[in-house]
Design a protein around this motif. Structure first.
Motif, PDB file in Angstrom:
ATOM      1  N   THR A  90      56.942  78.118  76.919  1.00  9.65           N
ATOM      2  CA  THR A  90      57.389  79.446  77.328  1.00  9.65           C
ATOM      3  C   THR A  90      56.302  80.199  78.086  1.00  9.65           C
ATOM      4  O   THR A  90      56.551  80.764  79.160  1.00  9.65           O
ATOM      5  CB  THR A  90      57.827  80.271  76.102  1.00  9.65           C
ATOM      6  OG1 THR A  90      58.946  79.628  75.482  1.00  9.65           O
ATOM      7  CG2 THR A  90      58.221  81.687  76.503  1.00  9.65           C
ATOM      8  N   VAL A  91      55.092  80.218  77.547  1.00 11.40           N
ATOM      9  CA  VAL A  91      54.039  81.022  78.176  1.00 11.40           C
ATOM     10  C   VAL A  91      53.514  80.392  79.462  1.00 11.40           C
ATOM     11  O   VAL A  91      52.829  81.066  80.233  1.00 11.40           O
ATOM     12  CB  VAL A  91      52.863  81.295  77.208  1.00 11.40           C
ATOM     13  CG1 VAL A  91      53.346  81.949  75.932  1.00 11.40           C
ATOM     14  CG2 VAL A  91      52.062  80.036  76.911  1.00 11.40           C
ATOM     15  N   MET A  92      53.838  79.120  79.704  1.00  8.18           N
ATOM     16  CA  MET A  92      53.369  78.454  80.916  1.00  8.18           C
ATOM     17  C   MET A  92      54.428  78.410  82.014  1.00  8.18           C
ATOM     18  O   MET A  92      54.239  77.733  83.029  1.00  8.18           O
ATOM     19  CB  MET A  92      52.885  77.045  80.584  1.00  8.18           C
ATOM     20  CG  MET A  92      51.588  77.025  79.781  1.00  8.18           C
ATOM     21  SD  MET A  92      50.218  77.898  80.614  1.00  8.18           S
ATOM     22  CE  MET A  92      49.846  76.728  81.922  1.00  8.18           C
ATOM     23  N   GLU A 103      51.802  88.678  87.448  1.00  5.17           N
ATOM     24  CA  GLU A 103      51.050  87.459  87.758  1.00  5.17           C
ATOM     25  C   GLU A 103      50.109  87.732  88.922  1.00  5.17           C
ATOM     26  O   GLU A 103      50.522  88.169  90.000  1.00  5.17           O
ATOM     27  CB  GLU A 103      52.008  86.320  88.104  1.00  5.17           C
ATOM     28  CG  GLU A 103      51.333  85.014  88.468  1.00  5.17           C
ATOM     29  CD  GLU A 103      50.680  84.299  87.291  1.00  5.17           C
ATOM     30  OE1 GLU A 103      49.934  83.335  87.532  1.00  5.17           O
ATOM     31  OE2 GLU A 103      50.912  84.709  86.129  1.00  5.17           O
ATOM     32  N   VAL A 104      48.821  87.478  88.683  1.00  3.72           N
ATOM     33  CA  VAL A 104      47.772  87.794  89.648  1.00  3.72           C
ATOM     34  C   VAL A 104      47.228  86.509  90.259  1.00  3.72           C
ATOM     35  O   VAL A 104      47.033  85.507  89.563  1.00  3.72           O
ATOM     36  CB  VAL A 104      46.624  88.568  88.949  1.00  3.72           C
ATOM     37  CG1 VAL A 104      45.430  88.726  89.879  1.00  3.72           C
ATOM     38  CG2 VAL A 104      47.117  89.921  88.463  1.00  3.72           C
ATOM     39  N   HIS A 135      55.578  82.115  87.436  1.00  2.00           N
ATOM     40  CA  HIS A 135      56.085  83.404  87.898  1.00  2.00           C
ATOM     41  C   HIS A 135      55.501  83.690  89.276  1.00  2.00           C
ATOM     42  O   HIS A 135      54.375  83.292  89.579  1.00  2.00           O
ATOM     43  CB  HIS A 135      55.685  84.521  86.922  1.00  2.00           C
ATOM     44  CG  HIS A 135      56.209  84.309  85.538  1.00  2.00           C
ATOM     45  ND1 HIS A 135      57.516  84.534  85.194  1.00  2.00           N
ATOM     46  CD2 HIS A 135      55.590  83.884  84.405  1.00  2.00           C
ATOM     47  CE1 HIS A 135      57.686  84.261  83.906  1.00  2.00           C
ATOM     48  NE2 HIS A 135      56.540  83.862  83.411  1.00  2.00           N
ATOM     49  N   PRO A 136      56.247  84.382  90.105  1.00  2.64           N
ATOM     50  CA  PRO A 136      55.733  84.710  91.440  1.00  2.64           C
ATOM     51  C   PRO A 136      54.587  85.710  91.365  1.00  2.64           C
ATOM     52  O   PRO A 136      54.460  86.470  90.391  1.00  2.64           O
ATOM     53  CB  PRO A 136      56.956  85.324  92.140  1.00  2.64           C
ATOM     54  CG  PRO A 136      57.804  85.850  91.020  1.00  2.64           C
ATOM     55  CD  PRO A 136      57.603  84.899  89.883  1.00  2.64           C
ATOM     56  N   ARG A 157      48.359  82.406  85.381  1.00  5.05           N
ATOM     57  CA  ARG A 157      48.969  81.344  84.580  1.00  5.05           C
ATOM     58  C   ARG A 157      47.967  80.343  84.035  1.00  5.05           C
ATOM     59  O   ARG A 157      48.030  79.963  82.859  1.00  5.05           O
ATOM     60  CB  ARG A 157      50.025  80.615  85.433  1.00  5.05           C
ATOM     61  CG  ARG A 157      50.756  79.479  84.725  1.00  5.05           C
ATOM     62  CD  ARG A 157      51.838  78.900  85.618  1.00  5.05           C
ATOM     63  NE  ARG A 157      52.504  77.758  84.993  1.00  5.05           N
ATOM     64  CZ  ARG A 157      52.090  76.504  85.134  1.00  5.05           C
ATOM     65  NH1 ARG A 157      51.018  76.235  85.879  1.00  5.05           N
ATOM     66  NH2 ARG A 157      52.736  75.515  84.533  1.00  5.05           N
ATOM     67  N   ARG A 158      47.020  79.898  84.832  1.00  5.31           N
ATOM     68  CA  ARG A 158      46.138  78.799  84.422  1.00  5.31           C
ATOM     69  C   ARG A 158      44.863  79.259  83.713  1.00  5.31           C
ATOM     70  O   ARG A 158      44.096  78.415  83.241  1.00  5.31           O
ATOM     71  CB  ARG A 158      45.768  77.939  85.634  1.00  5.31           C
ATOM     72  CG  ARG A 158      46.964  77.264  86.302  1.00  5.31           C
ATOM     73  CD  ARG A 158      46.535  76.113  87.197  1.00  5.31           C
ATOM     74  NE  ARG A 158      45.536  76.515  88.176  1.00  5.31           N
ATOM     75  CZ  ARG A 158      45.832  77.028  89.365  1.00  5.31           C
ATOM     76  NH1 ARG A 158      47.088  77.235  89.707  1.00  5.31           N
ATOM     77  NH2 ARG A 158      44.876  77.343  90.207  1.00  5.31           N
TER      78      ARG A 158
END
Length: 215
Positions: A202-204, A40-41, A207-208, A17-18
Motif C-alpha cells: 500500500t505505502v509503495m 509526492e516530491v 503517485h504522480p 516514494r523511494r
C-alpha cells in the motif's frame, strides 16, 4: 486507503516514494489509519511550499492542520501511533529499547549504508570494506530475530521493526545476490515478509509528482 490526494483540511505529508525515511513515516501513518494529503516530491525539483516549511528540503515533512510542522520521520511515526496504535507497535515497556535500536540504526548503520550504496563517492575504501561494517548490523539483527522468534524486540512487530525495515531493505538491495547467500536466514525471512506485506504494498503505490498551482 488512508492517503488522499484531495485538497482538504487534512495534515499534509510531503514524501518521496523511494526514500527510506519517508517509507517509515508512511508505514506508521497508513497502519494508524490516519488520513493525510500526500504530496509526492521529486527531490531534484523541490516545491517552494516544502522549502518554506522545512528549508533543509528533505522528506518526510508533515504539516499538521493546526500548523505545526514535523520534519523528522521518527517524530511523524510517534505522532501517528499516539493517535492510533492498533497493532501495539509501541508497547510501554519497550519504548526505551525501541528508541535505542532506532538510534543505533540511524546514527551508525546509516553511516556505513550510505558509503556501501555509494562506494564510488567514497573511494578511500572498497565497497566490500563498507559492506563488512553493514554486516555487523545484520549480525545483531539476526541474533535479535532468533531470540524473539522472527521479530526484533517482542513477539510481534514493533516500531523498531518498521523503522529499521526500509534501511535493511535498501542495504540488501545494493547486492541482492550477496545478501541471499549470507547466513542471515532469519533476517532474510523477516525482510521478505515485510516486503510482501499488504501494508508495504500500500505505502509503495506510485503517485504522480505534486505540482504547486500558481494563480
Amino acid at each position: 486507503m488512508p492517503i488522499s490526494h484531495d485538497v482538504t483540511t487534512l495534515p499534509i505529508l510531503y514524501s518521496f516514494r523511494r526514500c527510506p525515511y519517508a517509507m517509515r513515516a508512511r508505514l506508521a501513518i497508513t497502519n494508524s489509519k490516519i488520513n493525510v494529503e500526500l504530496r509526492e516530491v521529486i527531490l531534484k525539483d523541490k516545491p517552494a511550499a516544502l522549502l518554506a516549511l522545512s528549508p533543509k528540503g528533505t522528506v518526510p515533512v508533515l504539516q499538521l492542520v493546526e500548523g505545526q510542522v514535523l520534519e523528522e520521520s521518527i517524530d511523524i511515526m510517534y505522532w501517528a501511533l499516539q493517535h492510533h496504535d492498533p497493532d501495539q507497535w509501541l508497547p510501554p515497556l519497550l519504548i526505551e529499547s525501541i528508541k535505542a535500536l532506532i538510534q543505533e540504526n540511524d546514527d551508525e548503520f546509516k553511516f556505513w549504508l550510505d558509503r556501501y550504496k555509494y562506494a564510488d563517492r567514497h573511494p578511500e575504501h572498497s565497497s566490500e570494506f563498507y559492506r563488512t561494517h553493514c554486516e555487523c548490523w545484520f549480525v545483531k539483527l539476526e541474533n535479535l530475530l532468533v531470540t524473539n522468534k522472527g521479530f526484533l524486540l517482542a513477539d510481534h512487530y514493533t516500531l523498531a521493526d518498521m523503522a529499521l525495515f526500509p534501511f535493511v531493505r535498501q542495504c540488501a538491495h545494493v547486492d541482492r545476490e550477496w545478501f541471499l547467500q549470507t547466513p542471515y536466514i532469519h533476517l532474510q525471512a523477516w525482510l521478505d515478509t515485510l516486503i510482501g506485506s499488504p501494508l508495504f504494498t500500500t505505502v509503495m503505490q506510485k503517485h504522480p509528482q505534486w505540482k504547486e498551482i500558481h494563480v
